[in-house]
Scaffold this motif. Structure first.
Motif, PDB file in Angstrom:
ATOM      1  N   LEU A  49       0.978  -4.911 -14.628  1.00 33.09           N
ATOM      2  CA  LEU A  49       0.531  -3.772 -13.904  1.00 33.09           C
ATOM      3  C   LEU A  49      -0.295  -3.941 -12.672  1.00 33.09           C
ATOM      4  N   SER A  50      -1.039  -4.825 -12.735  1.00 32.71           N
ATOM      5  CA  SER A  50      -1.969  -4.829 -11.643  1.00 32.71           C
ATOM      6  C   SER A  50      -1.140  -5.705 -10.619  1.00 32.71           C
ATOM      7  N   ALA A  51      -0.395  -6.657 -10.787  1.00 33.93           N
ATOM      8  CA  ALA A  51       0.415  -7.074  -9.845  1.00 33.93           C
ATOM      9  C   ALA A  51       1.525  -6.190  -9.046  1.00 33.93           C
ATOM     10  N   LEU A  52       1.895  -5.486  -9.837  1.00 33.94           N
ATOM     11  CA  LEU A  52       2.791  -4.352  -9.508  1.00 33.94           C
ATOM     12  C   LEU A  52       2.157  -3.363  -8.413  1.00 33.94           C
ATOM     13  N   ASP A  53       1.073  -3.105  -8.908  1.00 35.69           N
ATOM     14  CA  ASP A  53       0.300  -1.996  -7.982  1.00 35.69           C
ATOM     15  C   ASP A  53      -0.236  -2.625  -6.530  1.00 35.69           C
ATOM     16  N   SER A  54      -0.465  -3.982  -6.610  1.00 34.23           N
ATOM     17  CA  SER A  54      -0.909  -4.538  -5.201  1.00 34.23           C
ATOM     18  C   SER A  54       0.433  -4.932  -4.432  1.00 34.23           C
ATOM     19  N   ASP A  55       1.592  -4.720  -4.918  1.00 32.00           N
ATOM     20  CA  ASP A  55       2.896  -5.265  -3.980  1.00 32.00           C
ATOM     21  C   ASP A  55       3.120  -4.204  -3.100  1.00 32.00           C
ATOM     22  N   PRO A  56       3.218  -4.227  -1.854  1.00 34.17           N
ATOM     23  CA  PRO A  56       3.825  -3.266  -0.978  1.00 34.17           C
ATOM     24  C   PRO A  56       5.082  -2.986  -1.010  1.00 34.17           C
ATOM     25  N   VAL A  57       5.385  -1.884  -0.920  1.00 36.02           N
ATOM     26  CA  VAL A  57       6.617  -1.335  -0.757  1.00 36.02           C
ATOM     27  C   VAL A  57       6.898  -0.372   0.372  1.00 36.02           C
ATOM     28  N   GLU A  58       8.125  -0.367   0.972  1.00 35.49           N
ATOM     29  CA  GLU A  58       8.556   0.912   1.708  1.00 35.49           C
ATOM     30  C   GLU A  58       8.489   2.342   1.092  1.00 35.49           C
ATOM     31  N   ALA A  59       7.402   3.033   1.730  1.00 36.29           N
ATOM     32  CA  ALA A  59       7.098   4.374   1.127  1.00 36.29           C
ATOM     33  C   ALA A  59       7.304   5.354   2.309  1.00 36.29           C
ATOM     34  N   ARG A  60       8.333   6.266   1.993  1.00 35.15           N
ATOM     35  CA  ARG A  60       8.697   7.007   3.322  1.00 35.15           C
ATOM     36  C   ARG A  60       7.764   8.156   3.586  1.00 35.15           C
ATOM     37  N   SER A  61       7.079   8.665   2.350  1.00 35.78           N
ATOM     38  CA  SER A  61       6.242   9.974   2.401  1.00 35.78           C
ATOM     39  C   SER A  61       4.677   9.328   2.832  1.00 35.78           C
ATOM     40  N   LEU A  62       4.298   8.012   2.700  1.00 37.07           N
ATOM     41  CA  LEU A  62       3.013   7.934   3.124  1.00 37.07           C
ATOM     42  C   LEU A  62       2.903   7.611   4.622  1.00 37.07           C
ATOM     43  N   VAL A 439      15.074  12.431  -9.904  1.00 41.11           N
ATOM     44  CA  VAL A 439      14.125  12.691  -8.907  1.00 41.11           C
ATOM     45  C   VAL A 439      13.695  11.416  -8.663  1.00 41.11           C
ATOM     46  N   PHE A 440      13.035  10.634  -9.736  1.00 43.46           N
ATOM     47  CA  PHE A 440      12.472   9.177  -9.889  1.00 43.46           C
ATOM     48  C   PHE A 440      12.996   8.339  -8.995  1.00 43.46           C
ATOM     49  N   ASP A 441      14.320   8.070  -9.373  1.00 43.46           N
ATOM     50  CA  ASP A 441      15.153   7.070  -8.623  1.00 43.46           C
ATOM     51  C   ASP A 441      15.123   7.060  -7.134  1.00 43.46           C
ATOM     52  N   LYS A 442      14.830   8.212  -6.486  1.00 42.22           N
ATOM     53  CA  LYS A 442      14.943   8.432  -5.219  1.00 42.22           C
ATOM     54  C   LYS A 442      13.426   7.824  -4.484  1.00 42.22           C
ATOM     55  N   TRP A 443      12.648   7.647  -5.362  1.00 44.19           N
ATOM     56  CA  TRP A 443      11.063   7.438  -4.538  1.00 44.19           C
ATOM     57  C   TRP A 443      10.658   6.156  -5.198  1.00 44.19           C
ATOM     58  N   PRO A 444      10.333   4.907  -4.511  1.00 40.62           N
ATOM     59  CA  PRO A 444       9.708   3.839  -4.932  1.00 40.62           C
ATOM     60  C   PRO A 444       8.162   3.940  -5.139  1.00 40.62           C
ATOM     61  N   LEU A 445       7.700   4.970  -4.572  1.00 38.07           N
ATOM     62  CA  LEU A 445       6.167   5.111  -4.674  1.00 38.07           C
ATOM     63  C   LEU A 445       6.006   6.476  -4.643  1.00 38.07           C
ATOM     64  N   ILE A 446       5.397   7.229  -5.629  1.00 32.42           N
ATOM     65  CA  ILE A 446       5.365   8.426  -5.613  1.00 32.42           C
ATOM     66  C   ILE A 446       3.837   8.945  -5.760  1.00 32.42           C
ATOM     67  N   VAL A 459       2.427   6.146  -8.235  1.00 33.16           N
ATOM     68  CA  VAL A 459       3.379   5.549  -9.270  1.00 33.16           C
ATOM     69  C   VAL A 459       4.451   4.903  -8.733  1.00 33.16           C
ATOM     70  N   ARG A 460       4.452   3.587  -8.999  1.00 35.71           N
ATOM     71  CA  ARG A 460       5.481   2.570  -8.586  1.00 35.71           C
ATOM     72  C   ARG A 460       6.598   2.830  -9.301  1.00 35.71           C
ATOM     73  N   THR A 461       7.960   3.023  -9.191  1.00 35.15           N
ATOM     74  CA  THR A 461       9.141   2.941 -10.030  1.00 35.15           C
ATOM     75  C   THR A 461       9.868   1.768  -9.566  1.00 35.15           C
ATOM     76  N   LEU A 462      10.740   1.297 -10.576  1.00 33.35           N
ATOM     77  CA  LEU A 462      11.472   0.067 -10.362  1.00 33.35           C
ATOM     78  C   LEU A 462      12.976   0.473 -10.620  1.00 33.35           C
ATOM     79  N   PHE A 463      13.716   1.159  -9.939  1.00 32.02           N
ATOM     80  CA  PHE A 463      15.283   1.362  -9.979  1.00 32.02           C
ATOM     81  C   PHE A 463      16.077   0.187  -9.464  1.00 32.02           C
TER      82      PHE A 463
END
Length: 463
Positions: A49-62, A439-446, A459-463
């Protein structure tokens, strides 16, 4: 059933890690007969979980992207800082729903294996498991593979698996003593495919016979055919028959017609199958008999149907698989869930919102929002406008603004009366959503927002 008590105080690894706060008002910041077998799984290991939370991802709302959940937590952002459109999670509603449904299951005497495809969010899976979930449900082997990687100990794949490569993965996964996959069977051909692929596996694959509904999706249509299939499974050393499964959500998911009565009558077949299969010794070698159904619309009918387990040679584990309860919604689940506001004194709360800006007022009675099918769900209902955020104020809407159509990136609003005509370019509209699964599948980071409009987590999602 193993009794669990959901936590009443937030833990550091919960979304936001803070105490629930009042609802947000503006975009500004303000500070019996059950099994006693395997226990609930508990939270997931911290490392993945910590590794996932530190991994950058494109997040269009941030405002900064790529970014990570860790960076969002540390950024001291407000709702007003987000790039719109933005889907957000309400921290207080999310925590309430996690706790409320865990209590509901405990009160009803059923275990929970929530359908984790709803969120594909390991942080939320961990919260569900920490509150007593027996395991998770997946729709596909690919989803189960992600769940195993994050340390989920039990995954019920609610499908028959016939793909050779996926069966090969399951064969390898059976060598892991810390992971138990289960899946469904509904045909001799499927059983044959599994049997061929699983020769040499470290242990038999636990399977459940799926009961279906004529004209709908998978599952054996006839009870006698289901018993015939169970006999075939019992004859294959690569497989272990451990129970029976059904999904009552194939019936219309509404409470205002005869659908509930049809569901109740159909659910009686679950225990009929279990009695007959047990009388023939078809569960030999199993530790318990799993009987499972229960999506998000009718878990109450399922728990009622399973309330009095038959006297079998093995303990009975009763499992519901609701997934949408995590966020509930404004429309679909609010119409169907037993914990909807019209039916329960402590109902589930909508935890998903979308904020979008008015881009155009091209003609009287019409406005265009900058949000569309790429951003929000539309498979069951269109979004519903809740409020307008303007000049630091949240003004509730009462019906003068309606979403009537979505394009990829535009929402068409019909406007009526003073409320609608007051809408102007630049206003921000808060939208309620329907059917969290799409909804969740459209957003990699909510982003997760507290009651003061502060972004406290993501919250990171993994679709």
């Amino acid at each position: 059933m193993t009794e669990t008590t959901p936590p009443t105080e937030p833990r550091p690894d919960t979304p936001g890690g803070v105490t629930a706060t009042p609802d947000s008002t503006t975009g500004e910041c303000r500070g019996t007969g059950s099994s006693s077998g395997p226990p609930a799984a508990g939270p997931l290991p911290a490392g993945p979980l910590s590794a996932l939370d530190s991994d950058p991802v494109e997040a269009r709302s941030l405002p900064d992207s790529p970014t990570s959940a860790d960076r969002v937590r540390a950024a001291d952002l407000c709702l007003g800082d987000l790039w719109l459109p933005a889907v957000t999670l309400d921290e207080a509603a999310l925590r309430h729903n996690l706790d409320r449904f865990a209590r509901w299951c405990s009160e009803r005497g059923v275990d929970l294996a929530p359908h984790a495809k709803t969120t594909m969010a390991p942080r939320l899976w961990s919260e569900q498991l920490a509150r007593g979930a027996w395991g998770l449900t997946a729709a596909t082997v690919a989803q189960a593979r992600v769940m195993r990687r994050f340390g989920v100990p039990r995954v019920l794949i609610a499908n028959e698996v016939v793909d050779p490569d996926q069966l090969a993965w399951l064969s390898g996964a059976l060598a892991d003593p810390g992971f138990t996959p289960l899946c469904l069977v509904d045909s001799v051909e499927g059983v044959d495919a599994m049997d061929r692929a699983l020769i040499g596996a470290a242990r038999p694959l636990p399977v459940l016979v799926e009961l279906g509904v004529t004209g709908r999706r998978t599952g054996v249509r006839d009870l006698d055919q289901a018993l015939d299939l169970a006999r075939v499974v019992a004859s294959r050393p690569t497989l272990a028959l451990v129970g029976v499964e059904a999904f009552e959500g194939v019936f219309p998911q509404r409470r205002d017609d005869d659908s509930p009565e049809r569901v109740r009558a159909w659910l009686d077949r679950l225990y009929d199958f279990a009695r007959r299969a047990d009388s023939e010794g078809l569960f030999d070698g199993a530790a318990e008999v799993i009987v499972t159904a229960g999506g998000s619309s009718y878990p109450d009918l399922v728990s009622d149907a399973l309330a009095a387990p038959p006297e079998l040679s093995l303990p009975v584990r009763r499992i519901v698989r609701s997934g949408c309860y995590v966020t509930h919604d404004d429309l679909f689940m609010e119409r169907a869930s037993p914990l909807r506001s019209a039916a329960d004194d402590d109902p589930l709360r909508p935890a998903l919102s979308c904020h979008a800006r008015v881009l155009s007022r091209p003609e009287p009675g019409r406005a265009l929002l900058g949000v569309g099918k790429r951003d929000v769900s539309f498979d069951v209902d269109l979004p519903v406008p809740r409020a307008v955020l303007r000049d630091g104020e949240r003004v509730p809407l009462t019906g003068g603004v309606r979403v009537v159509e979505l394009n990829d990136h535009h929402a068409f609003l019909d406007l009526s009366g003073p409320e609608g005509e007051a809408l102007r370019v630049g206003d921000v509209v808060e939208l309620g959503l329907s059917h969290a699964c799409t909804v969740f599948d459209k957003w990699p980071l909510i982003p997760v927002v507290d009651g003061g409009g502060r972004v406290v987590d993501a919250v990171r999602t993994l679709f």
